[in-house]
Scaffold this active site. Structure first.
Site, PDB file in Angstrom:
ATOM      1  N   ASP A 133       1.014  -1.255  -0.089  1.00 24.32           N
ATOM      2  CA  ASP A 133       0.027  -0.084   0.085  1.00 24.32           C
ATOM      3  C   ASP A 133       0.813   1.369   0.046  1.00 24.32           C
ATOM      4  OD1 ASP A 133      -3.108   0.287   0.692  1.00 24.32           O
ATOM      5  OD2 ASP A 133      -1.862   2.060   1.145  1.00 24.32           O
ATOM      6  N   ASP A 183       4.250   1.741  -4.114  1.00 24.07           N
ATOM      7  CA  ASP A 183       3.238   2.223  -5.298  1.00 24.07           C
ATOM      8  C   ASP A 183       3.122   1.473  -6.444  1.00 24.07           C
ATOM      9  OD1 ASP A 183       1.544   3.603  -7.321  1.00 24.07           O
ATOM     10  OD2 ASP A 183       2.768   5.634  -6.989  1.00 24.07           O
ATOM     11  N   LYS A 236     -11.720  -4.559  -6.822  1.00 25.17           N
ATOM     12  CA  LYS A 236     -12.730  -3.868  -6.661  1.00 25.17           C
ATOM     13  C   LYS A 236     -12.907  -2.907  -8.004  1.00 25.17           C
ATOM     14  CE  LYS A 236     -12.210  -0.523  -3.684  1.00 25.17           C
ATOM     15  NZ  LYS A 236     -12.345   0.139  -2.255  1.00 25.17           N
TER      16      LYS A 236
END
Length: 235
Positions: free
Chosen positions: A108, A124, A188
């Site tokens: 993260d 990243d 997601k």
């Protein structure tokens, strides 16, 4: 899964509303006040605190895994966009990572509190060297790649949709590089699902592709998940 307490709740007892209202502070924006009010009145937030999960998002993965059985003892799992670690907690428990039988690797932009059986790195995913660094942390093929990454919202629906689809495309390409045959990918997206090109790529690489909206996702959220199972293996 009817809800965190196992059943529906009206939010009222004895005719009195149990909802907590938050007064707007001088330095707090209306959107921040509404977010805080949702948090305070969210039964999944309350249950996460009681059961020791780091976020309400844990219940989304619990519900999806209970239904589709993605996580099994001994598996290696990658968690993209892992902070604060709710999904990693669920994954670590279900693969028995704390007992040394499986493992979780999470990344993260934000630091994540240590978790038994998990390795976390501040990274990243857009960085050119991120995939290779992740592969080194894995030390071999993964069985499941999870992505709860989300780009910062602009407020423009079409732009936000395209940005998150771009993230999912990166995650799906990475999954195709690291998954063992038969592996699974869960990511997601936003309402409207996956774009045609991404959907075609997933259908090429996986036996089954579907969209899932767990009940733990807020009813007013455009959040949706794409689930791809039965990875065919690298060409």
């Amino acid at each position: 899964m009817k809800g965190p307490a196992g059943g529906a709740s009206s939010g009222r007892e004895g005719g009195r509303s149990l909802k907590t209202r938050v007064k707007t502070a001088r330095k707090r924006s209306l959107s921040s006040t509404l977010w805080l009010q949702r948090q305070l009145n969210d039964p999944y937030v309350a249950q996460a605190k009681r059961e020791g999960f780091r976020s309400r998002a844990a219940y989304k993965l619990i519900e999806i895994d209970d239904r589709f059985h993605l996580l099994r003892p001994g598996m290696k799992v990658v968690d993209l966009g892992a902070a604060p670690g709710g999904w990693a907690q669920v994954a670590a428990r279900r693969v028995l990572a704390g007992e040394g039988r499986g493992g979780v690797v999470g990344i993260d932009l934000l630091p994540i509190e240590p978790l038994a059986g998990a390795t976390f790195e501040v990274m990243d995913f857009h960085d050119a060297d991120a995939p290779e660094r992740l592969k080194a942390l894995l030390g071999g093929p993964a069985d499941v790649v999870l992505s709860d990454m989300a780009a910062n919202a602009t407020g423009h629906k079409k732009t936000d949709h395209l940005r998150i689809v771009g993230l999912v495309e990166l995650a799906a390409a990475f999954a195709a590089e690291v998954l063992a045959p038969g592996g699974a990918f869960l990511a997601k997206v936003l309402q409207g699902g996956t774009e045609g090109e991404l959907l075609a790529m997933l259908k090429r690489d996986f036996a089954v592709v579907k969209h899932v909206k767990p009940q733990a996702s807020r009813a007013d959220s455009s959040e949706l998940y794409v689930l791809a199972t039965g990875f065919r293996g690298a060409p």
